[in-house]
Design a protein around this motif. Sequence first.
Motif, PDB file in Angstrom:
ATOM      1  N   HIS A  86       0.898  -1.075   0.246  1.00 49.48           N
ATOM      2  CA  HIS A  86      -0.052  -0.240   0.113  1.00 49.48           C
ATOM      3  C   HIS A  86       0.927   1.411  -0.025  1.00 49.48           C
ATOM      4  O   HIS A  86       1.801   1.150   0.569  1.00 49.48           O
ATOM      5  CB  HIS A  86      -0.902   0.035   1.245  1.00 49.48           C
ATOM      6  N   LEU A  87       0.415   2.222  -0.731  1.00 49.16           N
ATOM      7  CA  LEU A  87       1.190   3.529  -0.600  1.00 49.16           C
ATOM      8  C   LEU A  87       0.171   4.308   0.488  1.00 49.16           C
ATOM      9  O   LEU A  87      -1.254   4.565   0.291  1.00 49.16           O
ATOM     10  CB  LEU A  87       0.940   4.249  -2.026  1.00 49.16           C
ATOM     11  N   LEU A  88       0.889   4.845   1.507  1.00 46.14           N
ATOM     12  CA  LEU A  88       0.298   5.566   2.509  1.00 46.14           C
ATOM     13  C   LEU A  88      -0.684   6.774   1.922  1.00 46.14           C
ATOM     14  O   LEU A  88       0.048   7.606   1.048  1.00 46.14           O
ATOM     15  CB  LEU A  88       0.964   6.215   3.400  1.00 46.14           C
ATOM     16  N   ASP A  89      -1.575   7.048   2.303  1.00 44.83           N
ATOM     17  CA  ASP A  89      -2.560   8.235   1.743  1.00 44.83           C
ATOM     18  C   ASP A  89      -3.465   8.379   3.060  1.00 44.83           C
ATOM     19  O   ASP A  89      -3.849   7.770   4.030  1.00 44.83           O
ATOM     20  CB  ASP A  89      -3.394   7.901   0.485  1.00 44.83           C
ATOM     21  N   PRO A  90      -4.330   9.620   2.812  1.00 42.49           N
ATOM     22  CA  PRO A  90      -5.130   9.971   4.177  1.00 42.49           C
ATOM     23  C   PRO A  90      -6.236   8.670   4.281  1.00 42.49           C
ATOM     24  O   PRO A  90      -6.807   8.570   5.383  1.00 42.49           O
ATOM     25  CB  PRO A  90      -5.899  11.198   3.518  1.00 42.49           C
ATOM     26  N   GLY A  91      -6.630   8.175   3.403  1.00 45.66           N
ATOM     27  CA  GLY A  91      -7.635   7.057   3.481  1.00 45.66           C
ATOM     28  C   GLY A  91      -7.219   5.678   4.220  1.00 45.66           C
ATOM     29  O   GLY A  91      -7.997   4.875   4.730  1.00 45.66           O
ATOM     30  N   ASN A  92      -5.853   5.568   4.344  1.00 44.19           N
ATOM     31  CA  ASN A  92      -5.254   4.176   4.918  1.00 44.19           C
ATOM     32  C   ASN A  92      -4.500   4.937   6.179  1.00 44.19           C
ATOM     33  O   ASN A  92      -3.860   3.632   6.961  1.00 44.19           O
ATOM     34  CB  ASN A  92      -4.756   3.290   3.955  1.00 44.19           C
ATOM     35  N   ALA A  93      -4.174   5.828   6.394  1.00 42.72           N
ATOM     36  CA  ALA A  93      -3.252   6.327   7.393  1.00 42.72           C
ATOM     37  C   ALA A  93      -3.635   5.705   8.801  1.00 42.72           C
ATOM     38  O   ALA A  93      -2.740   5.683   9.674  1.00 42.72           O
ATOM     39  CB  ALA A  93      -3.085   7.824   7.482  1.00 42.72           C
ATOM     40  N   HIS A  94      -5.031   5.818   9.009  1.00 48.06           N
ATOM     41  CA  HIS A  94      -5.386   5.147  10.393  1.00 48.06           C
ATOM     42  C   HIS A  94      -4.861   3.912  10.682  1.00 48.06           C
ATOM     43  O   HIS A  94      -4.559   3.484  11.698  1.00 48.06           O
ATOM     44  CB  HIS A  94      -6.857   5.188  10.627  1.00 48.06           C
ATOM     45  N   ARG A  95      -4.633   2.934   9.566  1.00 45.19           N
ATOM     46  CA  ARG A  95      -3.841   1.577   9.799  1.00 45.19           C
ATOM     47  C   ARG A  95      -2.674   1.594  10.658  1.00 45.19           C
ATOM     48  O   ARG A  95      -2.202   0.776  11.170  1.00 45.19           O
ATOM     49  CB  ARG A  95      -3.818   0.880   8.666  1.00 45.19           C
TER      50      ARG A  95
END
Length: 144
Positions: free
Chosen positions: A8-17
Motif C-alpha cells: 500500500h502507498l500511504l494516503d489519508p484513506g489508509n493512514a489510520h492503519r
Amino acid sequence: MGSEALYHLLDPGNAHRLRDAEVFDHAVVPDQLAKFLADEGHVLVFATIGDAIVGFASGTILLHPDKQPIFFVNEVGVREASRRQGIATALCEMLIDVARARGCKGVWLATEADNHAARALYRRLDARETRDLVAYDWDDAMGK
C-alpha cells in the motif's frame, strides 16, 4: 500467518492503519503522521498480511535550485517474523517506483557498515555501493 503480503502507498484513506503498527521504532504520533501526509515530498509504503502491518519503507524528495529532484530513502523495516520473504525488496521497489513517478532522477540512502542484511538487500536491488561517504549529525539526529 500463511497469507501473501499486500502493498500500500500511504494516503489519508489508509493512514489510520499505522496507528497501532509495531514495525516502527516508536509509537506513531498522530500530529507527526498528519504533517507527514500533508507534505507531498514525504512517501511511505507499507505491507500487510491480513490486518497486520508487517513492513514499511519511507523516503523524502530532496529539491535543490540547481539540480533535478532526488529521493532519499529514510528507513526500511520489516517485522522479524516476516523477514526473508521478499517483503523488504518489494517495498523498496515500490518506493523507488513512486519516487521516479514523482520526477526524481536519482535515489540514495546510507546504512551502517555492519548492517549486512540491509547491504545485501540493496545489492539485490542493483544499487551501486559507494565508499567515500562520511556522515555527520547534530543533536543526535542519527541516534547512538
